[in-house]
Design a protein around this motif. Structure first.
Motif: not given
Length: 86
Positions: A11-20, A26-30, A45-51
């Motif tokens: 379980t992770v937090v995804f953060k859209d950096i374009s609009c906070d 959930t993901t398998t990314l580290d 924390l996983i930062k994404v460009e668009i959501s």
């Protein structure tokens, strides 16, 4: 199933950096970064460009490209040649 074959799902937090905008998923990314969520726990924390909070399809706000200006610049640079040769 074989042991150690499949990655662990976390379980992770995804953060859209374009609009906070942040959401829990959930993901398998580290990730080396962590953030405190509203439940008081720390999650990677996983930062994404668009959501869905910033994508034009979901928000209804579409960007209009300057296609007319591009066409005019192209015609000015390369000119227009007619079929009659004039």
């Amino acid at each position: 199933m074989k042991e150690g074959l499949h990655p662990k799902v976390k379980t992770v937090v995804f953060k859209d950096i374009s609009c906070d905008f942040q959401f829990l998923g959930t993901t398998t990314l580290d990730s080396k970064e962590t953030v405190k969520w509203t439940d008081g726990k720390e999650y990677p924390l996983i930062k994404v460009e668009i959501s869905s909070a910033s994508h034009p399809f979901y928000t209804g706000k579409q960007r209009i490209l300057d296609t007319e200006g591009r066409i005019d610049r192209f015609k000015k640079k390369f000119g227009t040649k007619s079929a009659t040769g004039k």
